[in-house]
Design a protein around this motif. Structure first.
Motif, short mmCIF file in Angstrom:
data_model
loop_
_atom_site.label_atom_id
_atom_site.label_comp_id
_atom_site.label_asym_id
_atom_site.label_seq_id
_atom_site.Cartn_x
_atom_site.Cartn_y
_atom_site.Cartn_z
N PRO A 48 49.39 33.25 83.82
CA PRO A 48 50.56 33.72 84.58
C PRO A 48 51.52 34.40 83.45
O PRO A 48 51.73 34.11 82.20
CB PRO A 48 51.20 32.72 85.08
N VAL A 49 52.19 35.34 84.05
CA VAL A 49 53.40 36.25 83.01
C VAL A 49 54.54 35.65 83.33
O VAL A 49 54.99 35.47 84.69
CB VAL A 49 53.17 37.57 83.33
N CYS A 50 55.48 35.14 82.43
CA CYS A 50 56.89 34.78 82.71
C CYS A 50 57.76 36.04 82.93
O CYS A 50 57.32 37.18 83.06
CB CYS A 50 57.26 33.88 81.61
N GLU A 51 58.80 35.66 83.32
CA GLU A 51 59.93 36.70 83.70
C GLU A 51 60.25 37.64 82.66
O GLU A 51 60.76 38.74 82.87
CB GLU A 51 61.33 36.17 84.04
N CYS A 89 53.32 26.94 79.91
CA CYS A 89 54.49 26.95 79.50
C CYS A 89 54.82 28.35 78.52
O CYS A 89 54.00 29.03 78.45
CB CYS A 89 54.52 25.71 78.40
N CYS A 90 56.13 28.27 78.19
CA CYS A 90 56.57 29.31 77.61
C CYS A 90 56.00 29.43 76.20
O CYS A 90 55.87 28.47 75.45
CB CYS A 90 58.28 29.35 77.33
N PRO A 91 55.47 30.51 75.70
CA PRO A 91 54.80 30.72 74.30
C PRO A 91 55.92 30.56 73.08
O PRO A 91 55.53 30.47 72.08
CB PRO A 91 54.30 32.14 74.24
N LEU A 92 56.96 30.57 73.64
CA LEU A 92 58.26 30.26 72.43
C LEU A 92 58.88 29.13 72.62
O LEU A 92 59.99 28.91 72.14
CB LEU A 92 59.14 31.50 72.66
N LYS A 93 58.22 28.11 73.20
CA LYS A 93 58.89 26.83 73.57
C LYS A 93 59.29 26.11 72.28
O LYS A 93 60.20 25.26 72.27
CB LYS A 93 58.04 25.95 74.25
N LYS A 96 55.22 27.02 84.42
CA LYS A 96 54.90 27.01 85.97
C LYS A 96 53.55 26.12 86.11
O LYS A 96 52.78 25.99 85.15
CB LYS A 96 54.36 28.67 85.92
N TYR A 97 53.25 26.07 87.38
CA TYR A 97 52.22 25.35 87.78
C TYR A 97 51.06 25.90 88.63
O TYR A 97 51.58 26.66 89.61
CB TYR A 97 52.45 23.96 88.32
N ILE A 98 49.82 26.25 88.34
CA ILE A 98 48.93 26.86 89.37
C ILE A 98 47.82 25.89 89.75
O ILE A 98 47.38 24.97 88.96
CB ILE A 98 48.41 28.01 88.70
N THR A 99 47.61 25.70 91.12
CA THR A 99 46.58 24.77 91.50
C THR A 99 45.15 25.23 91.29
O THR A 99 44.97 26.51 91.63
CB THR A 99 46.61 24.27 93.01
N ILE A 100 44.50 24.42 90.79
CA ILE A 100 43.07 24.67 90.40
C ILE A 100 42.11 24.62 91.63
O ILE A 100 42.30 23.64 92.33
CB ILE A 100 42.64 23.88 89.11
#
Length: 313
Positions: free
Chosen positions: A215-218, A240-244, A269-273
Motif C-alpha cells: 500500500p501507499v501511505c498518505e 508500516c511506514c518506511p521511515l518508522k 495499515k493492515y490488509i486481509t490476505i
C-alpha cells in the motif's frame, strides 16, 4: 379470503368433488376453514411439500444443480406496520405489538437500486425459500422472525434439504447478504459444490496499492511489510511506514503518529490476505455473471408469493 373460497366451492361443485368434499352434503362453513388454518400442524404441510418436491424430482422437472436462496419480509398484522401511523416509538425494539406477541423487529431494503441506500423497518417475519433456479419452483421453506439474519439459517436450510433431496455438487446462488466464509467452506467440503455470491463490500476499504501489493501511505511512500497475524479466522498482513526508525527525517505529510516521541513512528495499515474461498472467486468473469443471473428465479418466486396473497395467510 376464506369467504371467496367458500363461495367458489359452492358455485363449482365439480371442483369441490375433486378436492375430496362430499357434495351430496353441505360443504364446510367459513368457521370450519378458519379453525383448520389456525389448528393445522406445520409439520403436516412440510411433509406434503417434501412429497411434492420428491415427485417432481423423480419426474425430472426439478433438481439441485443450480439452487438459490433468498428471503422475503412478512409483515405482521399490526397497526405499527401501517404507513399512515406517525407514532414516534412504533419501531422501538421494546415496543412489542400487542396484536402479535411472536413477531420481531426487522429491516429490509426498500429499493433494488444499487446506488440507493433506502431501508424500512417492520414488525413481522421472514420467509426463507430455497428455489430450483432452472424451473423456478421451491424446494424448501423456512419461516423465522424478522430479526434473524439470512446467512445464519442458510446452512441449516441446506442441511435439512439434503436429508430428503441431495444437494451434492450443487451451484449455490445467493445475494451478498450470504457472503459469509462458513457458507463457502461447507458448500465445498460437505456438498462438493460451488458458491456464486457477490462480495459484500460493507465496512471494507480498497487502499491504493503498488503492483507488488504494497500500500501507499498518505505521503505517497511505499509501505513495508511488518509481519502477519491471525484473528477471527483471518490472516492479516501488517504494513508500516518506511521511515518508522528514522530520527532526523521530516515526515512529508506530518502524520500525527510520526511525531509521537516513540521509537517506531509513522502510520500502519493492515490488509486481509485472501486465504478463504470468498476471495478466490473471479466475480468479473463471464462464468460468474452468467450463472448469477439465474438467481432472478428467487425474486420471481417471491413476487408470485406476494401476488397470490400468501403473506396474509
Amino acid at each position: 379470503m376464506i369467504t371467496d373460497l367458500v363461495d367458489y366451492l359452492n358455485n363449482n361443485l365439480l371442483i369441490a368433488h375433486y378436492c375430496g368434499f362430499d357434495i351430496s352434503a353441505p360443504l364446510p362453513s367459513y368457521w370450519t376453514f378458519d379453525r383448520f388454518l389456525k389448528q393445522i400442524d406445520n409439520d403436516m404441510l412440510s411433509s406434503i411439500m417434501k412429497s411434492q418436491v420428491l415427485y417432481l424430482s423423480k419426474q425430472g422437472i426439478i433438481d439441485t444443480s443450480f439452487i438459490g436462496l433468498d428471503s422475503t419480509p412478512i409483515a405482521a398484522n399490526t397497526s405499527q406496520n401501517n404507513p399512515k401511523s406517525f407514532l414516534s416509538n412504533k419501531f422501538k425494539p421494546d415496543n412489542q405489538p400487542k396484536a402479535d406477541a411472536d413477531c420481531k423487529l426487522g429491516v429490509h431494503t426498500a429499493s433494488n437500486q444499487t446506488n440507493e441506500k433506502k431501508y424500512e423497518f417492520y414488525w413481522g417475519y421472514k420467509n426463507h425459500v430455497l428455489v430450483d433456479c432452472i424451473s423456478g419452483l421451491p424446494i424448501y421453506e423456512l419461516t423465522t422472525t424478522a430479526n434473524v439474519y439470512d446467512s445464519t439459517v442458510a446452512l441449516d436450510i441446506l442441511a435439512d434439504t439434503h436429508t430428503f433431496l441431495p444437494v451434492t455438487e450443487c451451484t449455490f446462488l445467493a445475494d451478498k447478504g450470504y457472503d459469509v466464509k462458513n457458507i463457502y467452506k461447507q458448500v465445498q467440503e460437505l456438498y462438493h459444490g460451488k458458491c456464486i455470491i457477490p462480495l459484500n463490500k460493507r465496512n471494507t476499504k480498497s487502499p491504493k496499492l503498488l503492483p507488488q501489493g504494497n500500500p501507499v501511505c498518505e505521503a505517497g511512500l511505499a509501505m513495508w511489510k511488518d509481519g502477519k497475524f491471525s484473528s477471527n479466522g483471518c490472516t492479516r498482513q501488517k504494513f508500516c511506514c518506511p521511515l518508522k526508525s528514522s530520527k532526523d527525517v521530516d515526515y512529508p505529510c506530518h502524520h500525527k503518529n510520526f511525531y509521537n516521541g516513540k521509537k517506531h513512528r509513522g502510520c500502519t495499515k493492515y490488509i486481509t490476505i485472501p486465504d478463504d474461498l470468498r476471495f478466490s472467486i473471479d466475480r468479473n468473469s463471464k462464468y460468474f455473471k452468467n450463472n448469477y443471473s439465474l438467481r432472478t428465479e428467487c425474486e420471481r418466486y417471491n413476487s408470485r408469493f406476494k401476488n397470490t396473497g400468501q403473506e396474509r395467510i
